[in-house]
Scaffold this motif. Structure first.
Motif, PDB file in Angstrom:
ATOM      1  N   TYR A 139       0.834  -1.196   0.000  1.00 23.78           N
ATOM      2  CA  TYR A 139       0.000   0.000   0.000  1.00 23.78           C
ATOM      3  C   TYR A 139       0.872   1.250   0.000  1.00 23.78           C
ATOM      4  O   TYR A 139       0.432   2.317  -0.413  1.00 23.78           O
ATOM      5  N   LEU A 140       2.092   1.103   0.528  1.00 22.44           N
ATOM      6  CA  LEU A 140       3.053   2.201   0.581  1.00 22.44           C
ATOM      7  C   LEU A 140       4.331   1.755  -0.119  1.00 22.44           C
ATOM      8  O   LEU A 140       4.641   0.562  -0.169  1.00 22.44           O
ATOM      9  N   ASP A 141       5.091   2.724  -0.591  1.00 21.48           N
ATOM     10  CA  ASP A 141       6.358   2.452  -1.260  1.00 21.48           C
ATOM     11  C   ASP A 141       7.468   2.345  -0.203  1.00 21.48           C
ATOM     12  O   ASP A 141       7.775   3.322   0.484  1.00 21.48           O
ATOM     13  N   LEU A 142       8.042   1.160  -0.090  1.00 22.69           N
ATOM     14  CA  LEU A 142       9.076   0.915   0.917  1.00 22.69           C
ATOM     15  C   LEU A 142      10.263   1.856   0.731  1.00 22.69           C
ATOM     16  O   LEU A 142      10.803   2.384   1.711  1.00 22.69           O
ATOM     17  N   ALA A 143      10.676   2.074  -0.507  1.00 21.20           N
ATOM     18  CA  ALA A 143      11.828   2.951  -0.756  1.00 21.20           C
ATOM     19  C   ALA A 143      11.575   4.360  -0.227  1.00 21.20           C
ATOM     20  O   ALA A 143      12.464   4.979   0.367  1.00 21.20           O
ATOM     21  N   GLU A 144      10.359   4.850  -0.399  1.00 22.50           N
ATOM     22  CA  GLU A 144      10.030   6.189   0.106  1.00 22.50           C
ATOM     23  C   GLU A 144      10.048   6.221   1.631  1.00 22.50           C
ATOM     24  O   GLU A 144      10.555   7.171   2.241  1.00 22.50           O
ATOM     25  N   VAL A 145       9.513   5.175   2.254  1.00 28.83           N
ATOM     26  CA  VAL A 145       9.520   5.110   3.718  1.00 28.83           C
ATOM     27  C   VAL A 145      10.951   5.116   4.232  1.00 28.83           C
ATOM     28  O   VAL A 145      11.295   5.876   5.155  1.00 28.83           O
ATOM     29  N   LEU A 146      11.815   4.326   3.634  1.00 28.73           N
ATOM     30  CA  LEU A 146      13.213   4.272   4.058  1.00 28.73           C
ATOM     31  C   LEU A 146      13.908   5.618   3.848  1.00 28.73           C
ATOM     32  O   LEU A 146      14.712   6.048   4.685  1.00 28.73           O
ATOM     33  N   GLU A 147      13.579   6.294   2.772  1.00 34.34           N
ATOM     34  CA  GLU A 147      14.160   7.611   2.489  1.00 34.34           C
ATOM     35  C   GLU A 147      13.746   8.631   3.542  1.00 34.34           C
ATOM     36  O   GLU A 147      14.566   9.407   4.038  1.00 34.34           O
ATOM     37  N   VAL A 148      12.477   8.625   3.920  1.00 29.24           N
ATOM     38  CA  VAL A 148      11.988   9.551   4.945  1.00 29.24           C
ATOM     39  C   VAL A 148      12.649   9.248   6.289  1.00 29.24           C
ATOM     40  O   VAL A 148      13.056  10.159   7.022  1.00 29.24           O
ATOM     41  N   LEU A 149      12.766   7.972   6.633  1.00 24.03           N
ATOM     42  CA  LEU A 149      13.413   7.601   7.898  1.00 24.03           C
ATOM     43  C   LEU A 149      14.872   8.043   7.917  1.00 24.03           C
ATOM     44  O   LEU A 149      15.374   8.511   8.942  1.00 24.03           O
ATOM     45  N   ALA A 150      15.565   7.911   6.792  1.00 22.78           N
ATOM     46  CA  ALA A 150      16.976   8.296   6.719  1.00 22.78           C
ATOM     47  C   ALA A 150      17.160   9.810   6.844  1.00 22.78           C
ATOM     48  O   ALA A 150      18.206  10.272   7.310  1.00 22.78           O
ATOM     49  N   ALA A 151      16.127  10.581   6.451  1.00 25.52           N
ATOM     50  CA  ALA A 151      16.234  12.043   6.460  1.00 25.52           C
ATOM     51  C   ALA A 151      15.558  12.694   7.669  1.00 25.52           C
ATOM     52  O   ALA A 151      15.481  13.908   7.740  1.00 25.52           O
ATOM     53  N   LYS A 152      15.083  11.906   8.617  1.00 27.62           N
ATOM     54  CA  LYS A 152      14.364  12.464   9.764  1.00 27.62           C
ATOM     55  C   LYS A 152      15.281  13.362  10.600  1.00 27.62           C
ATOM     56  O   LYS A 152      16.507  13.226  10.536  1.00 27.62           O
ATOM     57  N   PRO A 153      14.712  14.273  11.382  1.00 26.54           N
ATOM     58  CA  PRO A 153      15.554  15.086  12.269  1.00 26.54           C
ATOM     59  C   PRO A 153      16.387  14.193  13.194  1.00 26.54           C
ATOM     60  O   PRO A 153      15.955  13.102  13.575  1.00 26.54           O
ATOM     61  N   PRO A 154      17.576  14.632  13.546  1.00 30.04           N
ATOM     62  CA  PRO A 154      18.517  13.757  14.256  1.00 30.04           C
ATOM     63  C   PRO A 154      18.059  13.235  15.613  1.00 30.04           C
ATOM     64  O   PRO A 154      18.510  12.179  16.038  1.00 30.04           O
TER      65      PRO A 154
END
Length: 198
Positions: A139-154
């Protein structure tokens, strides 16, 4: 006997103190709760309550089971709405909706909300409850989820719950716990009960 025990415990304490002194880094964690056993969401909501107890702003986005009237939702919205945003975005389990397009739309709406919350550095923890189910069914794109997690505030923690976490998500996470079912009352004909299941 008592002296030997005390000496052994003193050595263990000294070793633990040395180990703890070396652990000085802090960072926002990506945390995954998965597995067939009960307790994935319950443990994550425990973390949300810890954040609230520390005065840390947090947020919950519920995927899939968002239509349920749960105890955690009542408590968090009724008593702690000033510290914890709660967004119930799902419409129920997939066998209840029986409409893939509607399930995908609900998951994507939840993900859009989640992205906004994760990007806000003031929010210290974001719980994505049952997001692993939405990822499992694509239902969601895994690559996008991983990208958002990698770019989250520290310093932002993100907790992702649900069975069948994708291997790539497990690899990207800082902390992964797999709940293993040994026995569940449902198999003995006992339905889910308030205070235990919801």
């Amino acid at each position: 006997m008592t002296d030997t025990h005390a000496q052994k415990k003193a050595r263990i304490k000294a070793a633990r103190d040395r180990m703890m002194a070396e652990k000085t880094a802090e960072k926002g964690l990506v945390i995954v709760h998965t597995g067939t056993g009960k307790g994935k969401s319950s443990a994550a909501f425990g973390m949300i309550l810890r954040c609230i107890a520390h005065g840390m702003p947090c947020a919950v986005v519920q995927f899939i089971k968002g239509a349920w009237d749960t105890g955690e939702r009542r408590l968090l919205t009724g008593q702690f709405g000033d510290l914890c945003q709660f967004h119930a975005m799902g419409e129920g389990f997939t066998w209840e909706t029986q409409d893939r397009d509607r399930d995908i739309a609900a998951a994507r709406a939840g993900w859009e909300k989640a992205k906004t919350l994760i990007a806000d550095p003031q929010i210290r923890m974001v719980l994505l409850d049952e997001v692993n189910i939405a990822l499992r069914y694509d239902y969601l794109d895994l690559a996008e989820v991983l990208e958002v997690l990698a770019a989250k505030p520290p310093m932002t923690h993100v907790v992702l719950t649900g069975r069948n976490a994708k291997p790539e998500l497990i690899e990207a996470a800082d902390l992964v716990t797999e709940m293993t079912m040994i026995r569940h009352p449902f198999r003995a004909g006992i339905k889910g009960q308030a205070g235990v299941e919801f």
